[in-house]
Design a protein around this motif. Sequence first.
Motif, PDB file in Angstrom:
ATOM      1  N   LEU A  79       0.907  -1.115  -0.028  1.00 38.32           N
ATOM      2  CA  LEU A  79       0.025  -0.046   0.025  1.00 38.32           C
ATOM      3  C   LEU A  79       0.636   1.115   0.134  1.00 38.32           C
ATOM      4  N   ASP A  80       1.955   1.344   0.755  1.00 34.30           N
ATOM      5  CA  ASP A  80       2.845   2.507   0.779  1.00 34.30           C
ATOM      6  C   ASP A  80       3.306   2.711  -0.654  1.00 34.30           C
ATOM      7  N   ALA A  81       3.718   1.486  -1.195  1.00 36.96           N
ATOM      8  CA  ALA A  81       4.358   1.607  -2.553  1.00 36.96           C
ATOM      9  C   ALA A  81       3.514   1.994  -3.859  1.00 36.96           C
ATOM     10  N   ALA A  82       2.162   1.517  -3.645  1.00 37.81           N
ATOM     11  CA  ALA A  82       1.497   1.444  -4.931  1.00 37.81           C
ATOM     12  C   ALA A  82       0.225   2.435  -4.923  1.00 37.81           C
ATOM     13  N   SER A  83      -0.081   2.934  -3.644  1.00 37.10           N
ATOM     14  CA  SER A  83      -1.332   3.774  -3.514  1.00 37.10           C
ATOM     15  C   SER A  83      -1.052   4.926  -4.238  1.00 37.10           C
ATOM     16  N   PRO A  84      -2.235   5.600  -4.821  1.00 39.09           N
ATOM     17  CA  PRO A  84      -2.024   7.153  -5.234  1.00 39.09           C
ATOM     18  C   PRO A  84      -1.638   8.244  -4.513  1.00 39.09           C
ATOM     19  N   ALA A  85      -1.137   9.284  -4.978  1.00 40.26           N
ATOM     20  CA  ALA A  85      -0.640  10.327  -4.066  1.00 40.26           C
ATOM     21  C   ALA A  85      -2.094  10.598  -3.281  1.00 40.26           C
ATOM     22  N   GLY A  86      -1.572  11.129  -2.093  1.00 41.90           N
ATOM     23  CA  GLY A  86      -2.609  11.581  -1.206  1.00 41.90           C
ATOM     24  C   GLY A  86      -3.475  10.541  -0.222  1.00 41.90           C
ATOM     25  N   ALA A  87      -2.729   9.458  -0.492  1.00 39.14           N
ATOM     26  CA  ALA A  87      -3.380   8.239   0.501  1.00 39.14           C
ATOM     27  C   ALA A  87      -2.180   7.854   1.406  1.00 39.14           C
ATOM     28  N   SER A  88      -2.679   7.719   2.828  1.00 36.59           N
ATOM     29  CA  SER A  88      -1.925   7.277   3.852  1.00 36.59           C
ATOM     30  C   SER A  88      -2.405   6.176   4.552  1.00 36.59           C
ATOM     31  N   LEU A 286      -3.865  -8.920  -1.720  1.00 37.29           N
ATOM     32  CA  LEU A 286      -5.218  -8.215  -1.126  1.00 37.29           C
ATOM     33  C   LEU A 286      -4.845  -6.799  -1.163  1.00 37.29           C
ATOM     34  N   ALA A 287      -3.420  -6.353  -0.715  1.00 32.52           N
ATOM     35  CA  ALA A 287      -2.926  -5.007  -0.721  1.00 32.52           C
ATOM     36  C   ALA A 287      -3.125  -4.182  -2.088  1.00 32.52           C
ATOM     37  N   GLY A 288      -2.614  -4.915  -3.044  1.00 28.65           N
ATOM     38  CA  GLY A 288      -2.521  -4.633  -4.725  1.00 28.65           C
ATOM     39  C   GLY A 288      -4.060  -4.361  -4.866  1.00 28.65           C
ATOM     40  N   PHE A 289      -4.920  -5.222  -4.777  1.00 30.34           N
ATOM     41  CA  PHE A 289      -6.084  -4.909  -5.030  1.00 30.34           C
ATOM     42  C   PHE A 289      -6.780  -3.644  -4.378  1.00 30.34           C
ATOM     43  N   ALA A 290      -6.520  -3.552  -3.024  1.00 28.50           N
ATOM     44  CA  ALA A 290      -7.132  -2.306  -2.212  1.00 28.50           C
ATOM     45  C   ALA A 290      -6.555  -1.011  -3.010  1.00 28.50           C
ATOM     46  N   TRP A 295      -7.083   3.623  -6.749  1.00 28.86           N
ATOM     47  CA  TRP A 295      -6.729   4.351  -7.991  1.00 28.86           C
ATOM     48  C   TRP A 295      -8.251   4.448  -8.818  1.00 28.86           C
ATOM     49  N   GLY A 296      -9.339   3.774  -8.423  1.00 28.81           N
ATOM     50  CA  GLY A 296     -10.693   4.153  -8.916  1.00 28.81           C
ATOM     51  C   GLY A 296     -10.986   2.967  -9.939  1.00 28.81           C
ATOM     52  N   LEU A 297     -10.004   1.935  -9.647  1.00 23.20           N
ATOM     53  CA  LEU A 297     -10.304   0.748 -10.689  1.00 23.20           C
ATOM     54  C   LEU A 297     -11.727   0.197 -10.389  1.00 23.20           C
ATOM     55  N   SER A 298     -12.351  -0.641 -11.066  1.00 25.94           N
ATOM     56  CA  SER A 298     -13.468  -1.443 -10.689  1.00 25.94           C
ATOM     57  C   SER A 298     -12.956  -2.848 -10.210  1.00 25.94           C
ATOM     58  N   ALA A 299     -13.674  -3.641  -9.402  1.00 25.75           N
ATOM     59  CA  ALA A 299     -12.952  -4.646  -8.555  1.00 25.75           C
ATOM     60  C   ALA A 299     -12.322  -5.561  -9.600  1.00 25.75           C
ATOM     61  N   THR A 300     -12.969  -6.051 -10.729  1.00 24.05           N
ATOM     62  CA  THR A 300     -12.297  -6.859 -11.488  1.00 24.05           C
ATOM     63  C   THR A 300     -11.108  -6.328 -12.217  1.00 24.05           C
ATOM     64  N   ASP A 301     -10.942  -5.203 -12.412  1.00 22.69           N
ATOM     65  CA  ASP A 301      -9.713  -4.265 -12.935  1.00 22.69           C
ATOM     66  C   ASP A 301      -8.524  -4.376 -11.756  1.00 22.69           C
ATOM     67  N   ALA A 302      -9.057  -4.046 -10.510  1.00 23.46           N
ATOM     68  CA  ALA A 302      -8.104  -3.826  -9.335  1.00 23.46           C
ATOM     69  C   ALA A 302      -7.527  -5.316  -9.087  1.00 23.46           C
ATOM     70  N   ALA A 303      -8.380  -6.236  -9.300  1.00 20.18           N
ATOM     71  CA  ALA A 303      -7.814  -7.574  -9.078  1.00 20.18           C
ATOM     72  C   ALA A 303      -6.510  -7.793  -9.907  1.00 20.18           C
ATOM     73  N   LEU A 304      -6.328  -7.170 -11.164  1.00 17.47           N
ATOM     74  CA  LEU A 304      -4.997  -7.135 -11.831  1.00 17.47           C
ATOM     75  C   LEU A 304      -3.954  -6.782 -10.950  1.00 17.47           C
ATOM     76  N   LEU A 305      -4.113  -5.649 -10.409  1.00 17.39           N
ATOM     77  CA  LEU A 305      -3.109  -4.986  -9.478  1.00 17.39           C
ATOM     78  C   LEU A 305      -2.668  -5.908  -8.419  1.00 17.39           C
ATOM     79  N   GLY A 306      -3.901  -6.686  -7.858  1.00 14.31           N
ATOM     80  CA  GLY A 306      -3.642  -7.717  -6.881  1.00 14.31           C
ATOM     81  C   GLY A 306      -2.825  -8.791  -7.181  1.00 14.31           C
ATOM     82  N   ASN A 307      -3.014  -9.223  -8.577  1.00 15.47           N
ATOM     83  CA  ASN A 307      -2.435 -10.360  -9.353  1.00 15.47           C
ATOM     84  C   ASN A 307      -0.978  -9.865  -9.367  1.00 15.47           C
TER      85      ASN A 307
END
Length: 402
Positions: A79-88, A286-290, A295-307
């Motif tokens: 989460l620290d590495a991949a979240s968009p700016a403004g996320a803590s 799970l963190a990649g998915f979150a 980032w505003g992705l749909s759940a199915t697209d966010a799962a790509l970041l999870g994978n």
Amino acid sequence: MAPSPAAAMPLAAEPDDPEVVEVEIEEEEERGVKKGGGVAELEVEGLVVGSYCHDVLLRGGRVVGETLGGAAAFVSNVLDAASPAGASLAVVSKVGHDFAYATAAAPARHRPVLCASPTTSFHARFSDDAASAHAPDRQLRRVHACDPIYPADLPDRHFAYGLAVGVAGEVLPETLERMIRLCRAVLVDAQAMIRAFDGDAKGGGAVRHVALEATPYARLLPRVAFLKASSEEAPYVGVETARRRCCVIVTEGRDGCRLYWDGGEARVAPFPAVQVDPTGAGDSFLAGFASGLLWGLSATDAALLGNFFGAAAVSQVGVPTFDPKMLQAVKQILEKAIKRPCTHLNGNTFTFQRSNIHDELHKSLQEAAMLVCEQKQVNSPATYNVLALVHPGHFRIRLIPG
Ligand SMILES: Nc1ncnc2c1ncn2[C@@H]1O[C@H](COP(=O)(O)OP(=O)(O)O)[C@@H](O)[C@H]1O
Ligand SMILES: O=P([O-])([O-])O[C@@H]1[C@@H](O)[C@H](O)[C@@H](O)[C@H](O)[C@@H]1O
């Protein structure tokens, strides 16, 4: 079953809950959302609850590595590495005075709470037989258990989202309930709810699973947004029952993952990886998915970041170090694909549909995944015989020469 075009998921807290109204007002004020058509610069704070632990990796009866572990360590790393700016992030984690990763150069990223009891520790025994993507690749034994995390240990403020990621039963049902009240959307790792331990007096014992339905966590599922389980855990979760209460994600190792919601399901393809240590793959997923949701992705697209982050995790021993060039590439891909980050975790619903950028996103992330593989090959000295192959020398990890 084809993914439904526009399934929607309610928020964790009930809409008519006065606390929710209060959160919305407070959040708007805290984030300085510009009213009257100005561009909103959103600040999103997440809450991660689960304890760090000591992991001892064994193969053929020998210790081959000792690492920082605990889902909270892997999750906060991603989460620290991949979240968009403004996320803590706020992390609530408990350790004992024996905690070995507080002062190292690359420590547990967020300061844990110190307790009188020893740090939770696990022995992970790996078999020499090649495991299938769906079969257990390790046998876990809890050796020590630190104190549980109580509701009063959580910060007294509201969060945009929360991740309940216990490994040793430390996230009590009442603690999860408090998280649900504090966070607008809660994501839960099934391992926080269905693990049981063949105990001794110090908390040691083999890890078993119990049926989620028979636990006090089951009644909270309708107020959980996403529940993640590995294929090994899925039968204990009861996917068909659980998907009627929240979105269930089943991770399938090198085969990627599947999402199940009430009315649809989707398979999300994996990324290439040279696996050296499977520990933390599910946590990093799970963190990649979150972060994908952030980032505003749909759940199915966010799962790509999870994978993507699951694959990155198995490429290194212990909590992975990400190549800054790789991270920059991933963020550029997301910035290009997404016009407005940080919407879904603040909006009223999650969406599940596979968007028209899904395949393009997969292709671009695949190129970034190749950077992970290349980095691994350049860095790997052949002097350590770890779990499957070798791993770059790393001060967070004590590798035992083979
Ligand atoms: N060998 C692998 N190659 C590529 N991706 C992997 C591999 N193993 C795990 N992953 C990724 O990590 C995710 C979680 O892994 P999995 O083994 O299912 O979870 P857990 O660590 O909880 O057992 C998978 O869904 C996949 O995206
Ligand atoms: O590998 P994974 O399932 O994602 O998660 C793992 C836990 O199952 C394990 O108990 C813990 O000791 C590891 O550090 C890691 O958190």
